[in-house]
Scaffold this active site. Structure first.
Site, short mmCIF file in Angstrom:
data_model
loop_
_atom_site.label_atom_id
_atom_site.label_comp_id
_atom_site.label_asym_id
_atom_site.label_seq_id
_atom_site.Cartn_x
_atom_site.Cartn_y
_atom_site.Cartn_z
N ARG A 16 5.95 12.46 -19.26
CA ARG A 16 6.04 13.21 -18.23
C ARG A 16 6.30 14.77 -18.13
O ARG A 16 6.09 15.54 -17.30
CB ARG A 16 7.41 12.74 -17.24
CG ARG A 16 7.03 11.20 -16.79
CD ARG A 16 8.08 10.77 -16.07
NE ARG A 16 7.90 9.46 -15.30
CZ ARG A 16 8.58 8.84 -14.53
NH1 ARG A 16 9.93 9.37 -13.96
NH2 ARG A 16 8.46 7.59 -13.91
N ASP B 54 15.99 15.42 -1.09
CA ASP B 54 15.46 14.90 -2.22
C ASP B 54 15.66 15.81 -3.34
O ASP B 54 15.73 17.10 -2.81
CB ASP B 54 14.04 14.48 -2.23
CG ASP B 54 13.72 13.62 -3.44
OD1 ASP B 54 13.72 12.43 -3.39
OD2 ASP B 54 13.45 13.86 -4.64
#
Length: 286
Positions: free
Chosen positions: A44, A153
């Site tokens: 990632r 978020d």
């Protein structure tokens, strides 16, 4: 023995770099990254090395930990965050919303009071839009009142997708056919659909780290925080329950993911009321 993991470019992540990243992820966002996630973390962050021009993970760690790496820490957390969401995920919560929560919200709204629902960890927006669809279908007149659904978020990239409100054929599969006809419109790209304006207009999105200050004013009637705290350790979870309770009025609802539970030590603050559904205990000290 020092473990390493290498990718196709030959860049290697070792134990020390992984430990540094894991420590920062825990401190910044409460994310718990066990040792078995080294390969996932490396995968990632590979693009972040390229974007920042760092030659290896050791150098990247130094950069992110420096004063100049403030913005990159946000990007790192964004890359490490798991964003999985579906429309009407865990449908039993929406049954509770219709049958038990909505009558109270309607009464409040018709009395001139405001209605507020928080989707904490909203990812790409499917949850707050599902809430909005559910409420509109059951009581369209609620949308003429003071109602707001807040989606928050930690990941600014995923919030851009939520704001766009555009989804593929596969992503809208969880929406019942009747709702698709009423609340979706064709987007410009083939196979893409956008949530209609009447559903979007009561939804607002904001970037928020649950471990930091919560700037919202007032209390919420319901909080959806599903499949979020599962990524936190027990200590971090325990610190959040009283904060959620403070943001709920007496009898307000909080919904968790199917594998999440409020800890025993915090159960004086909430009363179970359905599968992973809880109500704020009226006797709790706020």
């Amino acid at each position: 023995m020092t473990r390493t993991a290498s990718d196709s470019s030959g860049t290697v992540m070792d134990d020390k770099s992984f430990a540094t990243i894991a420590e920062m992820a825990k401190k910044e966002a409460g994310l718990v990254l066990p040792e078995g996630k080294m390969t996932m973390v490396q995968s990632r962050l590979r693009k972040r090395l390229m974007a920042t021009g760092q030659p290896n993970y050791e150098s990247y760690c130094r950069f992110v930990a420096s004063a100049a790496g403030d913005e990159e820490r946000r990007q790192m957390i964004s890359a490490l965050t798991t964003n999985v969401s579906h429309f009407f995920r865990e449908s039993h919560h929406f049954d509770i919303l219709r049958e038990k929560v909505l009558p109270v919200l309607l009464q409040k709204a018709r009395n001139g009071q405001r209605v507020r629902i928080w989707s904490a960890g909203c990812s790409s927006g499917q949850e707050p839009y599902s809430i909005s669809m559910c409420l509109h279908q059951a009581a369209p007149d609620l949308f003429t009142r003071d109602i707001l659904i807040l989606g928050t978020d930690i990941d600014p990239v995923i919030l851009d997708k939520a704001q766009a409100a555009t989804y593929s054929e596969q992503q809208i599969s969880g929406i019942p056919a009747e709702m698709r006809k009423s609340y979706l419109e064709r987007a410009g790209t083939a196979g893409q659909y956008r949530v209609s304006e009447q559903i979007r207009r009561v939804v607002r999105f904001r970037e928020l780290n649950l471990l930091r200050d919560w700037p919202m004013k007032g209390q919420f009637d319901a909080i959806f925080c599903r499949n979020v705290v599962i990524y936190f350790d027990a200590e971090t979870q325990a610190s959040l329950w009283p904060r959620f309770r403070q943001r709920l009025g007496d009898g307000g609802w909080i919904f968790l993911g199917h594998s999440e539970r409020i800890s025993d030590s915090a159960m004086t603050l909430f009363d179970p009321n359905g599968m992973t559904a809880y109500r704020a205990a009226a006797s709790a000290t706020r």
